[in-house]
Design an enzyme around this catalytic site. Sequence first.
Site, PDB file in Angstrom:
ATOM      1  N   ASP A 177      -0.617 -17.540   6.809  1.00 39.45           N
ATOM      2  CA  ASP A 177      -0.265 -16.276   7.441  1.00 39.45           C
ATOM      3  C   ASP A 177      -0.771 -16.329   8.875  1.00 39.45           C
ATOM      4  OD1 ASP A 177       0.454 -13.439   7.587  1.00 39.45           O
ATOM      5  OD2 ASP A 177       0.177 -13.469   5.413  1.00 39.45           O
ATOM      6  N   HIS A 190       2.675  -8.303  -1.261  1.00 37.58           N
ATOM      7  CA  HIS A 190       1.383  -7.605  -1.392  1.00 37.58           C
ATOM      8  C   HIS A 190       1.409  -6.206  -0.788  1.00 37.58           C
ATOM      9  CE1 HIS A 190       1.605  -9.146   2.599  1.00 37.58           C
ATOM     10  NE2 HIS A 190       0.570  -8.431   2.961  1.00 37.58           N
ATOM     11  N   ASP A 191       2.523  -5.794  -0.220  1.00 37.01           N
ATOM     12  CA  ASP A 191       2.616  -4.472   0.420  1.00 37.01           C
ATOM     13  C   ASP A 191       3.462  -3.485  -0.372  1.00 37.01           C
ATOM     14  OD1 ASP A 191       1.128  -5.247   2.631  1.00 37.01           O
ATOM     15  OD2 ASP A 191       2.886  -5.857   3.778  1.00 37.01           O
ATOM     16  N   ASP A 243       3.011 -12.401  10.700  1.00 37.94           N
ATOM     17  CA  ASP A 243       2.818 -10.990  10.395  1.00 37.94           C
ATOM     18  C   ASP A 243       3.413 -10.104  11.494  1.00 37.94           C
ATOM     19  OD1 ASP A 243       1.340  -9.105   8.574  1.00 37.94           O
ATOM     20  OD2 ASP A 243       0.364  -8.551  10.453  1.00 37.94           O
ATOM     21  N   GLU A 245       7.843 -11.749   9.744  1.00 37.39           N
ATOM     22  CA  GLU A 245       7.989 -10.476   9.041  1.00 37.39           C
ATOM     23  C   GLU A 245       8.619  -9.502  10.028  1.00 37.39           C
ATOM     24  OE1 GLU A 245       5.246  -7.257   6.615  1.00 37.39           O
ATOM     25  OE2 GLU A 245       4.642  -8.003   8.558  1.00 37.39           O
TER      26      GLU A 245
END
Length: 633
Positions: free
Chosen positions: A179, A409-410, A280, A338
């Site tokens: 990430d 994970h969100d 990210d 993302e």
Amino acid sequence: MFTADSRIKELFDTPFGYDVIQTILYMTGKDIALIKNPIVGNIKLRSLVSLSKGMIDDAFVGTLIAILNRETKRHQCSKNTIDKKWWKSAVFYQIYPRSFMDSNGDGIGDINGITMKLDYLQGLGIDALWLSPVYDSPNDDNGYDIRDYEKIMEEFGSMADFDRLLLEIHRRGMKLIMDLVINHTSDEHKWFKAAISDRSSPYHDYYILRPGKNGTYPNNWTSVFGGGAWNYYESVNEYGLHIFSKKQMDLNWEDEALRKELYGMVNRWLDKGVDGFRLDVINLISKDPQLPMGSEAIASLVGAVGYEHTFYGPRLHEYLKELRAETFAVHNAFSVGEGAGVGMEVAKQITAESRKELDEIFNFEQLDNPGKGRYDDYSYDLRYLKPLLSKWQLEYGNDCWPALVFENHDNPRMPAKVSDDGIYRDKISKLILTLMLTLKGTPYIYQGQEIGMTNSRFRELSDLRDVESINMYNKLVSLGKTPKEAMKTVGKGTRDNARIPMQWDDTDTGGFSSSEPWIACSTDHHICNVKEQIGREDSIYSFTRSLIDLRHKNEALVYGEFIPVKTDNDTFCYIRKLGNTSFYIEINLSGTNTKRKKDITKEKYAMILCNYDKHDELLRPYETTIYLIGENK
Ligand code: ISL
Ligand code: CA
């Protein structure tokens, strides 16, 4: 160039305009013919102010025009064939390290825990791993607030542990992407500390630090995590911008020295041998340097004031090109960004090969029904996926490659969004996995998705760990909700639903740790866990493994043409075809029985995989069946 005299129909030619129109059509359930209608199409942008009766003001139209002028022509793909790349055929698996496997019994997942489970992942057929952040961090946002990019978080282990993990991944022929959080750093990062110690520090310009205006904040922007987007720093008598939590300070990409510093850091990780990055919130890195006031009307749709000045900023494309040229291109590394809020046409501008920006981008339109968010109390209607996914399959082009993601994970778990009672959990889990592994694009399986993990039940504030959810809870209570009402809303939508420990077996902590986990397990591991599913032929795990295997053995499912089959709205049927090999995928997106669209007994269709144990005349609730079509057909 666009001006206030441009007309609605011209929006259609631009990437951003096209995406906005598509979103509005999805939300209103209207057809594209609406825009093609000359009365609507000929409306001038300036007229939107009076037509919208105050919803839209002149500033809104001004911002719209500025964004439209960023790229005025939609990308046209002229390629007939797809270039093969390892990351197009790879099946990715996302690991949230904190919740995956605890190797040393402190209740926190760690790097050695991941290494322990590599054989498991290989057994499932996974080709590449994406690790959520493992860098040194004070954990205000579980590692998405980085204090030191070149150190491993102590709770997760050491750099030696990381090196061993990378070696073991590569030894198995798998790849690793990290990430990369370069929109912001922790306020505990040494750059930020220097930045606020002295206005003349070279680090001062690394961040967005501005004096107040008229005795208050530099503008009205708010944070995605609630509250204002500015912190005051007395030492420099300035405000610092944070689009996310109060401890996640936005970096100033306008500063060239900062950009070079980031590229150096990225290259050092690539020199170590990592295979690429997941970037990210990368679409937020370019902010309009004027920091204009945000529109309240837009905020009511997207959740944060000022988002229109950050989500597709003036220099985004320039920065992405530079980042790629200076880092990924040199190492032949893979990049997936993302892009929350990015639609398909803007996604093309970012991922088309010839533009040399990113390889793929995550788009999240599929995660909620149009007009809904994860905190809304509603049941997700899977039928929305048919027009949405078909559009991406048919129109994204042969020089762009979709990322297929339904969980991360969100977000709460997908099957639970569709039906909270769990009756069709097994069927829906398999349905989603079928889409991911038989459509064109790179599948990203989120940990636990391969066994159909579901949401947790969070009863009180102290059960929650996520900064965003805790802020949300406090906001609801301050608005007059009772703690119970606030928990009802937050509990269903919280990101913590996806962050409970991975369910390995049915023991106390689901086999995750030998002590109490940092976030409580639900009781679900007693009925849903890896150990039980690995040994059972009709489990979600076995289904996933079969799907991955099928995809690995058949390029038609990777590079094959996507051919939609005309059906009613309840069913989604398509063919993937490459050379002589064709698969027919038949999916019932509804919870009721419906008719099959082809008489498969009369045609040469061999059933390969089905989420029901035997064939039936009717297409059953959430049924998904894959057939191999006979070569002579
Ligand atoms: O969950 C969201 C906000 O309520 C999403 O919009 C999410 O914040 C957005 O997709 C960005 O996510 C990424 O950046 C955040 C981090 O908290 C998320 O975990 C990460 O995936 C800030 O770094
Ligand atoms: Ca641990």
